[in-house]
Design a protein around this motif. Structure first.
Motif, PDB file in Angstrom:
ATOM      1  N   ILE A   1       2.172   3.409   3.034  1.00 16.90           N
ATOM      2  CA  ILE A   1       1.308   2.328   2.541  1.00 16.90           C
ATOM      3  C   ILE A   1      -0.150   2.527   2.934  1.00 16.90           C
ATOM      4  N   GLU A   2      -0.411   3.211   4.035  1.00 16.46           N
ATOM      5  CA  GLU A   2      -1.797   3.384   4.470  1.00 16.46           C
ATOM      6  C   GLU A   2      -2.571   4.395   3.622  1.00 16.46           C
TER       7      GLU A   2
ATOM      8  N   ASP B   1       3.599  -5.357  -1.754  1.00 15.64           N
ATOM      9  CA  ASP B   1       3.311  -4.762  -3.066  1.00 15.64           C
ATOM     10  C   ASP B   1       4.005  -3.407  -3.215  1.00 15.64           C
TER      11      ASP B   1
ATOM     12  N   ARG C   1      -1.303   3.936  -3.194  1.00 19.45           N
ATOM     13  CA  ARG C   1      -1.334   2.677  -3.931  1.00 19.45           C
ATOM     14  C   ARG C   1       0.103   2.289  -4.282  1.00 19.45           C
ATOM     15  N   PRO C   2       0.368   1.012  -4.602  1.00 21.77           N
ATOM     16  CA  PRO C   2       1.735   0.607  -4.946  1.00 21.77           C
ATOM     17  C   PRO C   2       2.316   1.453  -6.075  1.00 21.77           C
TER      18      PRO C   2
ATOM     19  N   HIS D   1      -4.396   2.608  -0.775  1.00 23.25           N
ATOM     20  CA  HIS D   1      -3.532   1.951   0.202  1.00 23.25           C
ATOM     21  C   HIS D   1      -2.750   0.848  -0.499  1.00 23.25           C
ATOM     22  N   SER D   2      -1.742   0.331   0.182  1.00 19.81           N
ATOM     23  CA  SER D   2      -0.899  -0.729  -0.363  1.00 19.81           C
ATOM     24  C   SER D   2      -0.655  -1.776   0.693  1.00 19.81           C
ATOM     25  N   GLU D   3      -0.455  -2.981   0.249  1.00 18.69           N
ATOM     26  CA  GLU D   3       0.118  -4.014   1.109  1.00 18.69           C
ATOM     27  C   GLU D   3       1.624  -3.764   1.122  1.00 18.69           C
ATOM     28  N   PRO D   4       2.281  -3.951   2.257  1.00 15.44           N
ATOM     29  CA  PRO D   4       3.722  -3.665   2.318  1.00 15.44           C
ATOM     30  C   PRO D   4       4.539  -4.360   1.228  1.00 15.44           C
TER      31      PRO D   4
END
Length: 147
Positions: free
Chosen positions: A38-39, A129, A42-43, A124-127
């Motif tokens: 995720i860091e 997402d 992207r989703p 990056h992504s939010e967990p």
């Protein structure tokens, strides 16, 4: 064949019984697929890892080479159906970890960057997402897989 299967992180992931973030999106006799970290993803970003330890395309068996094309075909369709991707970019450098792996990066139509500019931009992504995207891709693979 280069590398050491005892210390190779992808070989260890394959044999440890541990699951990556979001679980396995796809597994078969030759390939493992999971959502990217995720860091730095992207989703919907997917990482394909060979189960067998080798580094380069030229080291693939005929079955591995043929099945990679089929896997890419399935993942492209599932990623575009399960995310907002207009395009799915394929990258495989194998410089840091010398075990065959490839990345699939979904690029939405709404994203302002294209091609290598898109790939070079911070991702990056939010967990939540990333988890939703992994589940959606997994779902689309399940409903479209033969058999």
């Amino acid at each position: 064949m280069s590398g050491n299967t005892v210390t190779c992180p992808y070989c260890l992931l394959n044999t440890s019984g541990d699951e990556p973030f979001g679980g396995w999106v796809y597994r078969d006799d030759l390939w493992l697929v999971h959502h990217g970290p995720i860091e730095s993803s992207r989703p919907g970003t997917m990482k394909i890892i060979s189960k067998r330890h080798y580094t380069d395309f030229a080291e693939m068996t005929p079955d591995e080479a043929a099945s990679l094309g089929s896997l890419l075909h399935m993942l492209d369709a599932a990623m575009r159906a399960g995310t907002d991707a207009e395009r799915v970019h394929l990258v495989s450098t194998r410089d840091r970890v010398q075990h065959f792996h490839a990345w699939l990066y979904p690029r939405p139509a709404s994203h302002s960057l294209r091609g290598t500019d898109f790939l070079n931009a911070p991702q990056h992504s939010e967990p939540a997402d990333a988890d939703r995207a992994a589940q959606a891709v997994r779902h689309h693979l399940t409903v479209t897989s033969p058999g």
